[in-house]
Design a protein around this motif. Structure first.
Motif, PDB file in Angstrom:
ATOM      1  N   PRO A  62      -5.752  -5.280 108.396  1.00  0.00           N
ATOM      2  CA  PRO A  62      -5.426  -3.956 107.848  1.00  0.00           C
ATOM      3  C   PRO A  62      -4.066  -3.416 108.257  1.00  0.00           C
ATOM      4  O   PRO A  62      -3.474  -2.620 107.516  1.00  0.00           O
ATOM      5  N   ALA A  63      -3.543  -3.831 109.410  1.00  0.00           N
ATOM      6  CA  ALA A  63      -2.262  -3.307 109.869  1.00  0.00           C
ATOM      7  C   ALA A  63      -1.109  -3.645 108.937  1.00  0.00           C
ATOM      8  O   ALA A  63      -0.037  -3.031 109.023  1.00  0.00           O
ATOM      9  N   ILE A  64      -1.318  -4.615 108.032  1.00  0.00           N
ATOM     10  CA  ILE A  64      -0.234  -4.987 107.123  1.00  0.00           C
ATOM     11  C   ILE A  64       0.196  -3.821 106.234  1.00  0.00           C
ATOM     12  O   ILE A  64       1.328  -3.778 105.778  1.00  0.00           O
ATOM     13  N   VAL A  65      -0.707  -2.864 105.971  1.00  0.00           N
ATOM     14  CA  VAL A  65      -0.381  -1.777 105.031  1.00  0.00           C
ATOM     15  C   VAL A  65       0.822  -0.983 105.520  1.00  0.00           C
ATOM     16  O   VAL A  65       1.767  -0.719 104.765  1.00  0.00           O
TER      17      VAL A  65
ATOM     18  N   PRO B   3      -2.735  16.387 102.506  1.00  0.00           N
ATOM     19  CA  PRO B   3      -3.504  16.490 103.748  1.00  0.00           C
ATOM     20  C   PRO B   3      -3.549  15.208 104.572  1.00  0.00           C
ATOM     21  O   PRO B   3      -3.612  15.270 105.802  1.00  0.00           O
ATOM     22  N   GLN B   4      -3.511  14.043 103.912  1.00  0.00           N
ATOM     23  CA  GLN B   4      -3.590  12.792 104.668  1.00  0.00           C
ATOM     24  C   GLN B   4      -2.420  12.626 105.627  1.00  0.00           C
ATOM     25  O   GLN B   4      -2.550  11.949 106.653  1.00  0.00           O
ATOM     26  N   TYR B   5      -1.286  13.246 105.315  1.00  0.00           N
ATOM     27  CA  TYR B   5      -0.126  13.148 106.206  1.00  0.00           C
ATOM     28  C   TYR B   5      -0.134  14.230 107.274  1.00  0.00           C
ATOM     29  O   TYR B   5       0.669  14.194 108.205  1.00  0.00           O
TER      30      TYR B   5
ATOM     31  N   GLU C 271      -1.889   6.751 111.714  1.00  0.00           N
ATOM     32  CA  GLU C 271      -1.623   5.389 111.250  1.00  0.00           C
ATOM     33  C   GLU C 271      -2.634   4.399 111.815  1.00  0.00           C
ATOM     34  O   GLU C 271      -3.094   3.486 111.120  1.00  0.00           O
ATOM     35  N   ARG C 272      -3.024   4.569 113.080  1.00  0.00           N
ATOM     36  CA  ARG C 272      -3.912   3.604 113.716  1.00  0.00           C
ATOM     37  C   ARG C 272      -5.318   3.581 113.125  1.00  0.00           C
ATOM     38  O   ARG C 272      -6.093   2.657 113.412  1.00  0.00           O
ATOM     39  N   GLU C 273      -5.656   4.572 112.296  1.00  0.00           N
ATOM     40  CA  GLU C 273      -6.974   4.549 111.659  1.00  0.00           C
ATOM     41  C   GLU C 273      -7.136   3.345 110.733  1.00  0.00           C
ATOM     42  O   GLU C 273      -8.258   2.942 110.416  1.00  0.00           O
ATOM     43  N   LEU C 274      -6.024   2.764 110.286  1.00  0.00           N
ATOM     44  CA  LEU C 274      -6.091   1.525 109.507  1.00  0.00           C
ATOM     45  C   LEU C 274      -6.867   0.445 110.247  1.00  0.00           C
ATOM     46  O   LEU C 274      -7.602  -0.343 109.633  1.00  0.00           O
TER      47      LEU C 274
ATOM     48  N   PRO D 177       1.521   5.060 103.367  1.00  0.00           N
ATOM     49  CA  PRO D 177       0.370   5.194 104.263  1.00  0.00           C
ATOM     50  C   PRO D 177       0.556   6.327 105.261  1.00  0.00           C
ATOM     51  O   PRO D 177       1.633   6.926 105.354  1.00  0.00           O
ATOM     52  N   ALA D 178      -0.507   6.622 106.002  1.00  0.00           N
ATOM     53  CA  ALA D 178      -0.398   7.609 107.074  1.00  0.00           C
ATOM     54  C   ALA D 178       0.672   7.142 108.058  1.00  0.00           C
ATOM     55  O   ALA D 178       0.681   5.981 108.464  1.00  0.00           O
ATOM     56  N   ARG D 179       1.564   8.031 108.431  1.00  0.00           N
ATOM     57  CA  ARG D 179       2.678   7.675 109.308  1.00  0.00           C
ATOM     58  C   ARG D 179       2.486   8.107 110.755  1.00  0.00           C
ATOM     59  O   ARG D 179       3.069   7.530 111.662  1.00  0.00           O
TER      60      ARG D 179
END
Length: 449
Positions: free
Chosen positions: A199-202, A259-261, A266-269, A281-283
């Motif tokens: 998942p971290a690839i995103v 809201p996602q930002y 980011e680590r939720e991936l 993605p979330a930064r």
């Protein structure tokens, strides 16, 4: 005699509060007064906040292409339950490109929306001739990608400049998704060559650098062409600072965020995988970086909030590798509640909620003061908010076809008690009541008379 009186509540606008009753006739705001005046129907709003209906400026209902992900009857019902009375929708699955496409979609949706709606059009590098006509047909905005995404071709800088010249000439507004395709392509090649499918690839694939690079180019081209440009779903404080500098220099540009930002890390991936696959993605890598985003909203570096509602079901999010499953999050159910909770917790004010998720998007897309306002003569799109209601977000309560939310398990304070569309009750206690077909098409400001 008025049709409807909403009495005893506190009216909240971006400019402050007042104790006033709101009176409705023929679907519009007829009066705001401290006096008790006769009405056929009266609603006691004691203890509640009275706000203009929210204007969701960036949503994907997929209709008529892929109803398994979302459709207008379901998505607009979720909107009404969340206090959203106007949705500006565009789908990449069946994109509106020209005036004929727009008219056909308006006809298709005649009996399918619970709330009022506008429609964005997609720009195609080989169809620049369509821009002026689709704007004159009533498109809410022209959408452009700087990278090929969801099957929609991206614009490199040369064609993007040509597009923005057309946009400026038509007096239109362009919503630009900023990610540099050369950087995302290079990252994808390297990650795939390394055999990565974790998942971290995103976050590595759709990197900060790719967003910042495309955003910087877009800002330069917006200035040189004098086009009106909105930067879609800006994900981090550094990117927002670029937009703020351009605005300070006189650029006709605006930053949208979501809201996602403001809420997701980011680590939720690493924990949630494809259920956090969206782009950009979330930064945020820390709570401090989330705080920076809330501060950007407070200080005006974020011009308005949208959901970027792009849902997929659980089955769709798990039907393949992280590379293959759909991008996107459901958000139409939760954007108003997330903002109300932030106001209850003192991060922002309810006045800022009214500004960022109602008046500002209505102004940006030329719908104000008909939408995003409680002024006399505006559409009677009204939300009654219980500022002290405490409730838990649960997947099973999500109305969107997604059936899940990244905010499940959170306790929020502040809830939508009632939603009125042009004076008609369309939702109560977070449950939709209005039938599809009650919502009307709202043409953009370029529509020919």
């Amino acid at each position: 005699m008025f049709d409807l009186a909403i009495s005893g509540g506190v009216v909240v606008t971006p400019r402050g509060r007042l104790n006033a009753n709101v009176y409705v006739s023929d679907g519009t705001i007829a009066a705001l007064s401290e006096e008790t005046l006769p009405a056929r129907e009266s609603v006691d709003a004691g203890g509640l906040l009275v706000m203009a209906g929210m204007v969701e400026a960036h949503a994907h209902f997929m209709d008529p292409a892929d109803p398994s992900r979302e459709d207008f009857p379901t998505g607009s019902a979720a909107a009404a339950a969340a206090g959203v009375t106007t949705v500006l929708e565009h789908t990449h699955a069946s994109p509106v490109v020209d005036a004929d496409d727009l008219r056909a979609k308006v006809d298709w949706l005649a009996d399918r929306s619970v709330v009022d709606f506008g429609l964005g059009a997609h720009a195609m590098p080989d169809r620049l001739d369509a821009v002026s006509a689709v704007w004159s047909a009533g498109a809410a905005f022209i959408k452009a990608f700087t990278c090929t995404t969801h099957g929609v071709p991206g614009f490199t800088p040369g064609p993007l400049r040509s597009l923005l010249e057309r946009v400026a000439g038509a007096g239109a507004v362009c919503l630009v998704h900023c990610e540099d395709e050369s950087l995302t392509e290079d990252a994808e090649r390297a990650l795939r060559h390394a055999g990565r499918d974790d998942p971290a690839i995103v976050a590595e694939w759709r990197s900060r650098e790719a967003e910042m690079s495309a955003l910087a180019v877009t800002l330069v081209l917006a200035r040189s062409t004098r086009a009106r440009v909105v930067l879609a779903h800006v994900s981090n404080a550094d990117a927002l600072a670029l937009v703020a500098r351009e605005r300070a220099a006189g650029g006709d540009v605006a930053a949208e965020s979501c809201p996602q930002y403001l809420c997701l890390l980011e680590r939720e991936l690493l924990v949630h995988g494809a259920f956090r696959k969206f782009t950009p993605p979330a930064r945020a890598r820390s709570i401090v970086e989330l705080d920076e985003m809330w501060e950007a909203l407070r200080c005006g570096d974020i011009q308005y909030i949208s959901s970027d509602h792009a849902p997929s079901t659980r089955e769709q999010k798990t039907a393949g590798s992280i590379w293959d499953v759909h991008f996107g999050l459901p958000g139409i159910d939760t954007t108003t509640p997330i903002l109300l909770d932030a106001a209850a917790g003192g991060r922002i004010s309810h006045e800022l909620v009214a500004a960022a998720y109602s008046e500002a998007p209505a102004r940006t897309y030329g719908l104000y003061p008909r939408k995003g306002s409680l002024a006399v003569g505006a559409d009677a799109d009204i939300v009654l908010v219980d500022p002290s209601a405490s409730w838990e977000v649960r997947d099973e309560d999500v109305i969107s076809r997604a059936g899940w939310t990244p905010y499940a398990g959170r306790t929020l304070v502040g809830g939508v008690a009632r939603t009125y569309l042009r004076g008609r009750l369309v939702a109560q206690d977070r449950n939709p009541l209005g039938a599809p077909g009650g919502g009307r098409f709202v043409a953009g400001p370029g529509a020919a008379p």
